[in-house]
Design an enzyme around this catalytic site. Structure first.
Site, mmCIF file in Angstrom:
data_model
loop_
_atom_site.group_PDB
_atom_site.id
_atom_site.type_symbol
_atom_site.label_atom_id
_atom_site.label_comp_id
_atom_site.label_asym_id
_atom_site.label_seq_id
_atom_site.Cartn_x
_atom_site.Cartn_y
_atom_site.Cartn_z
ATOM 1 C CG ASN A 168 5.438 8.268 4.078
ATOM 2 O OD1 ASN A 168 5.869 9.149 4.834
ATOM 3 N ND2 ASN A 168 4.371 8.429 3.303
ATOM 4 C CG ASP A 207 -12.512 1.315 5.291
ATOM 5 O OD1 ASP A 207 -13.094 2.149 4.590
ATOM 6 O OD2 ASP A 207 -11.436 1.542 5.885
ATOM 7 C CG ASP A 242 -0.106 7.203 5.348
ATOM 8 O OD1 ASP A 242 1.043 7.515 5.001
ATOM 9 O OD2 ASP A 242 -0.694 7.717 6.313
HETATM 10 N N1 APR Z 1 -8.497 -0.711 5.382
HETATM 11 C C1 APR Z 1 -7.715 -1.784 5.582
HETATM 12 N N2 APR Z 1 -6.669 -2.106 4.796
HETATM 13 C C2 APR Z 1 -6.425 -1.290 3.745
HETATM 14 C C3 APR Z 1 -7.206 -0.138 3.466
HETATM 15 C C4 APR Z 1 -8.290 0.126 4.342
HETATM 16 N N3 APR Z 1 -9.077 1.191 4.179
HETATM 17 N N4 APR Z 1 -6.702 0.449 2.349
HETATM 18 C C5 APR Z 1 -5.667 -0.306 1.940
HETATM 19 N N5 APR Z 1 -5.503 -1.353 2.771
HETATM 20 C C6 APR Z 1 -4.525 -2.437 2.714
HETATM 21 C C7 APR Z 1 -3.988 -2.751 1.341
HETATM 22 O O1 APR Z 1 -4.913 -3.605 0.643
HETATM 23 C C8 APR Z 1 -2.707 -3.479 1.704
HETATM 24 O O2 APR Z 1 -2.993 -4.862 1.887
HETATM 25 O O3 APR Z 1 -3.391 -2.049 3.451
HETATM 26 C C9 APR Z 1 -2.299 -2.864 3.058
HETATM 27 C C10 APR Z 1 -1.046 -2.014 2.992
HETATM 28 O O4 APR Z 1 -1.004 -1.327 1.754
HETATM 29 P P1 APR Z 1 -0.481 0.210 1.654
HETATM 30 O O5 APR Z 1 -1.508 1.103 2.212
HETATM 31 O O6 APR Z 1 -0.069 0.416 0.237
HETATM 32 O O7 APR Z 1 0.794 0.272 2.623
HETATM 33 P P2 APR Z 1 2.281 -0.246 2.375
HETATM 34 O O8 APR Z 1 2.330 -1.357 1.408
HETATM 35 O O9 APR Z 1 2.812 -0.470 3.749
HETATM 36 O O10 APR Z 1 3.005 1.001 1.708
HETATM 37 C C11 APR Z 1 3.187 2.161 2.510
HETATM 38 O O11 APR Z 1 2.161 3.530 0.874
HETATM 39 O O12 APR Z 1 0.309 4.816 1.232
HETATM 40 C C12 APR Z 1 1.680 4.849 1.187
HETATM 41 O O13 APR Z 1 2.271 6.590 2.695
HETATM 42 C C13 APR Z 1 2.268 5.184 2.513
HETATM 43 O O14 APR Z 1 4.426 5.473 1.583
HETATM 44 C C14 APR Z 1 3.626 4.594 2.357
HETATM 45 C C15 APR Z 1 3.373 3.321 1.571
#
Ligand code: APR
Length: 355
Positions: free
Chosen positions: A23, A9, A33
């Site tokens: 974003n 994590d 995020d």
């Molecule tokens: N630690 C590590 N990796 C994580 C965690 C965490 N706590 N939570 C999620 N992930 C991973 C997900 O499994 C995925 O592989 O982060 C990667 C990116 O996923 P998203 O968070 O959905 O990001 P993204 O695909 O770039 O989309 C960005 O999502 O949350 C919104 O505000 C953000 O609008 C933006 C969009």
């Protein structure tokens, strides 16, 4: 190891900087995020408000606040639209601009999530490939930085079904044999100890007799019989005579033979400069097994030379280790891409090369 693939994590990682897949508003969201903002506390959002947003492919930096890291680097990945809209270039730019900020703020350790591979829909395996390729290219010119590529959930990580099943059957064919061998060897050693007849000739004779009489219907025992290479014990001066070049000497000789520079070799092995200079300066240095294998991979040694190099460090490739069998699988196929090998090791829950 300059690049590590870890399952964690990201909000709990004690590194100089973690990267947020944000974003363009930088005002928070879901996924990583949301997790980062929740863990950092409201002051992160307050600072983000002052940044005036961020364009896709670019990055901006804030403090880490309640997070265990010093900084959060916010970058905005591309939304996947099928691959024909410059998504790869934009994703590469996320990693490059984040790493440039990390260098500017003298970060020695940086952790990335798989940017765009969640809500933004970038296929996971491609997203991982872009991450690894871009980061490793960037680190060729940087020495003192370790970058963690964080896989949050195993499901968000595949090496492709065909490769996975191919490696799995390769392991199944060998792993079982070795375990059979190991148990039959243990049984044989028990018999010998029980009878107090620890005599090499006897064991060899017994083994050869068993091998001759073994029916071919079931080759397993035959293989087991042949799996105990009981060489005659060497006399002390014969053993000393056989003391050939050390691991370190063989490594340096192979680097020269391949016309590589030291840096090219240890970067390709994904080993940091400090460890390499220890090995270079100490003729009798004993590396870890994964380090020794990482160099064999970087030098693209065939299997027999890999075994030779490992032996000089006091190790052997064994079929009782899935890790070793996977290494053998890639070497036999001439695939020396250490990141592809690490992705496969990761998929089979094995430790990674160089880690
Ligand atoms: N630690 C590590 N990796 C994580 C965690 C965490 N706590 N939570 C999620 N992930 C991973 C997900 O499994 C995925 O592989 O982060 C990667 C990116 O996923 P998203 O968070 O959905 O990001 P993204 O695909 O770039 O989309 C960005 O999502 O949350 C919104 O505000 C953000 O609008 C933006 C969009």
């Amino acid at each position: 190891m300059p690049i590590q693939i870890v399952r964690a994590d990201i909000t709990k990682m004690k590194v100089d900087a973690i990267v947020n897949a944000a974003n363009e508003t930088l005002l928070g969201g879901g996924g990583v995020d949301g997790a980062i903002h929740n863990a950092a506390g409201p002051r992160l959002l307050e600072e983000c408000r002052k940044l005036g947003g961020c364009r896709t492919g670019e990055a901006k930096i804030t403090k880490g606040y309640k997070l265990p890291c010093r900084y959060v680097i916010h970058t905005v990945g591309p939304v996947w639209q099928g691959g024909g809209h410059g998504e790869r270039e934009l994703l590469e730019s996320c990693y490059k601009s984040s790493l440039m900020l990390a260098v500017k703020y003298r970060c020695k350790t940086v952790a990335f999530p798989l940017i765009s591979s969640g809500v933004y829909g970038y296929p996971k395996d491609r997203a991982l490939r872009v991450a690894i390729d871009t980061i490793s290219a960037f680190l060729l010119d940087i020495d003192e930085m370790t970058v963690y590529v964080v896989i949050f959930d195993k499901a968000s990580y595949t090496i492709g079904e065909k490769l996975f099943s191919d490696i799995k059957s390769y392991i199944d064919d060998r792993y079982a044999d070795e375990h059979y061998d190991a148990s039959s060897v243990r049984m044989r050693q028990y018999e010998v100890m029980r009878d107090g007849r620890f005599n090499v000739e006897n064991i060899n004779a017994k083994r050869d007799k068993k091998a001759d009489t073994q029916s071919f219907a079931d080759p397993m025992p035959t293989m087991a019989a042949q799996s105990v290479p009981l060489a005659k014990p060497l006399s002390l001066d014969e053993a000393v005579k056989q003391l050939d070049e050390s691991f370190s000497e063989m490594l340096l000789r192979k680097i020269d033979e391949r016309g590589m520079t030291d840096a090219q070799c240890y970067k390709k092995a994904n080993i940091d400069r400090k460890l390499f200079s220890k090995i270079r300066s100490d003729k009798h240095y004993r590396p870890s097994k994964t380090t020794a294998i990482a160099f064999a991979i970087a030098l693209e040694l065939p299997l027999d030379e890999t075994r030779d190099m490992l032996m000089k460090a006091g190790y052997a490739l064994s079929h009782s280790s899935k890790f070793d069998i996977i290494i053998e699988y890639f070497i036999e196929r001439g695939n020396y891409n250490i990141f592809e090998i690490n992705e496969a090791l990761f998929a089979f829950d094995q430790s990674l090369l160089g880690a």
